[in-house]
Every structure is written in C-alpha cells, then in structure tokens.
Enzyme design. Sequence first.
Site, PDB file in Angstrom:
ATOM      1  N   ARG A   9       0.850  -1.194   0.000  1.00 16.22           N
ATOM      2  CA  ARG A   9       0.000   0.000   0.000  1.00 16.22           C
ATOM      3  C   ARG A   9       0.887   1.245   0.000  1.00 16.22           C
ATOM      4  O   ARG A   9       1.443   1.640   1.016  1.00 16.22           O
ATOM      5  CB  ARG A   9      -0.927   0.009   1.222  1.00 16.22           C
ATOM      6  CG  ARG A   9      -1.789   1.249   1.344  1.00 16.22           C
ATOM      7  CD  ARG A   9      -2.841   1.320   0.249  1.00 16.22           C
ATOM      8  NE  ARG A   9      -3.909   0.339   0.455  1.00 16.22           N
ATOM      9  CZ  ARG A   9      -4.917   0.136  -0.393  1.00 16.22           C
ATOM     10  NH1 ARG A   9      -4.975   0.838  -1.513  1.00 16.22           N
ATOM     11  NH2 ARG A   9      -5.841  -0.782  -0.134  1.00 16.22           N
ATOM     12  N   HIS A  43       0.685   3.445 -10.587  1.00 15.46           N
ATOM     13  CA  HIS A  43      -0.295   3.948  -9.602  1.00 15.46           C
ATOM     14  C   HIS A  43       0.439   4.726  -8.493  1.00 15.46           C
ATOM     15  O   HIS A  43       0.480   4.297  -7.332  1.00 15.46           O
ATOM     16  CB  HIS A  43      -1.032   2.735  -9.041  1.00 15.46           C
ATOM     17  CG  HIS A  43      -2.245   3.013  -8.223  1.00 15.46           C
ATOM     18  ND1 HIS A  43      -2.279   3.917  -7.194  1.00 15.46           N
ATOM     19  CD2 HIS A  43      -3.484   2.466  -8.296  1.00 15.46           C
ATOM     20  CE1 HIS A  43      -3.490   3.906  -6.644  1.00 15.46           C
ATOM     21  NE2 HIS A  43      -4.235   3.030  -7.299  1.00 15.46           N
ATOM     22  N   GLU A  94      -1.802   8.984 -11.312  1.00 15.48           N
ATOM     23  CA  GLU A  94      -1.396   7.750 -11.964  1.00 15.48           C
ATOM     24  C   GLU A  94      -1.163   7.969 -13.459  1.00 15.48           C
ATOM     25  O   GLU A  94      -2.054   8.452 -14.159  1.00 15.48           O
ATOM     26  CB  GLU A  94      -2.455   6.678 -11.748  1.00 15.48           C
ATOM     27  CG  GLU A  94      -2.783   6.460 -10.264  1.00 15.48           C
ATOM     28  CD  GLU A  94      -3.951   5.522 -10.061  1.00 15.48           C
ATOM     29  OE1 GLU A  94      -4.066   4.543 -10.831  1.00 15.48           O
ATOM     30  OE2 GLU A  94      -4.752   5.767  -9.143  1.00 15.48           O
TER      31      GLU A  94
END
Length: 278
Positions: free
Chosen positions: A59, A154, A254
């Site tokens: 994450r 991302h 992104e």
Amino acid sequence: MITHKKFPNDFVYIEIENSSAKAKIALQGAHLFEYKRVGEEDILWLSEISDFEKDKAIRGGVPICWPWFGFNEDKNLPQHGFARTSMWEFVSSDEVSKGETTLLFRLVHNEQTLKIWAYKFELELKITISKELKMELKSTNLDKKAFKISQALHTYFNVSHISEVVIKGLGKKPYLDALTWQKEMQDGDISFDSEVDRVYQEVDTNIVLVDKNREIKIKNTNSSSAVIWNPWIEKTSRMSAMKEGAYEHFVCIESANAFDDSRVIEPKKSHTLIAQIF
C-alpha cells in the site's frame, strides 16, 4: 551503491543510494516503495502499516497495474491485474554516474499467469534514480495473436496535507467520474474536500502537483490518460493496510493507459509507458 536486502519474513527488496537520491524496490511487483532526493522529504507515500508479504500488494509507492487497470470483466480475477503481486526478475543495474542509477526488472508469462490471462508476454520496467525519477514500463507481445492492455503506474505522492494540495494541468480535460460513472469536464485546477476518483482523457501536457512547500511535475509519454484518486475519510476506514486519517497525507496521480486510452499490441510489437517525476 546497490544493496540486496530482506525483511525478517524473507521479503526481498533492493536499496539504491547515489549522490542524488535513494530508493527501495521490492522484487515482488517490481514495486518502487521509496524515492527520496538528497536533502528533501520523501516524494512517495507509503502506509505505515503496509503489508510486505508474499502475494499481498504493497500500500503506497508505485504499484504496477497490468495487464488491466481496475476491475476485470471477470470479477474473480484480481483487481488491477497480476503484475503488482508477481515475482519479477532483477535483470541488471548500471551506475551511469555518481548521481544516476538505472535498474531493469522483467516479468515473463508463466504457468500461473497463463491461467489468469491467456497470452505470452514480456514486461520490463526500467527505473532511473537521479534528481528525477523515470519509470519506463515496456509491454512486448510474444504471442501469435494481438492482445489489449490497460495499465497504470499507480503513484502515491506524499503531501503535507490533502487540504493544501492543488493539481494543475488538467483544466478543460474530459474525465470519467468513477464515483458516479458520469462523464464530466474539468473546470480549472483540482483541489480536495471529498473523495475523488477520476480517469482523465486527452492528457497532453505535464501535470503539476502543488503542495504547501513544493511543486512536483509529472510528464507522461505514450499516454493520454491519467488517474487522480484520494479515498477520503469513510473509504479509508474500510481499506486494508491504511491507518485512520491516512488519506490526509497522499494523493495518487497515476500515469496510465486506461479506458479510452487502452492499447492493442500486435504480435512481436511493444508499447512503452513512460512517467517522469521531477
């Protein structure tokens, strides 16, 4: 200097440090999870409670969404594809100068990927660590038939506070609002006071992240789409590997080939998505 390291659970990563910057890249997902220029705060945001475990996505940092962005039509398949949780090969490194280091990672089809996505491919990620960060994601079709990909780097950007953030460069660009599935047109700069999840199209200029104490520019090549995302309060509380209030300190910008910008790659042909952060 390039060092191979492990977390206590044998999760392997590579640490790079030169006179310009330092970085850390996990072999799982070829996932860049730290990039910090000398004398500056981290460019990338990483969750304090992110998983560094086999088959679990990290994450924060720069997850690689490939060979599809978002959900697949088959909802049993993993969101954002399989590249971000696959084990990549570290191919080579090159210390171009004291202040510039390049690294090359590779993922090739295997028995497991062919069960998920029935195409033969080679995916290479070249990362350049210097005063700017450059990521080049090259998709090559090794199959006998064409395939279609959507993808994204991302990137989670570390910010002082989401209320301090303005994103420039997307004014008058069309976007799909993923919260309403309505097509909209961006009016002026982007600021944040609630959840944002948008896929912009016709992106042909640099994107500029303006924070309280700095500006970061993002230049995308072979891409005309970009994703802007912040989950805000309620969704953060339901997400894995995120502390309460985590949304306050990152925004995702992104670099993508998403939706209308998806690409068809013919046999023996390649497509390279490039993102430069400076």
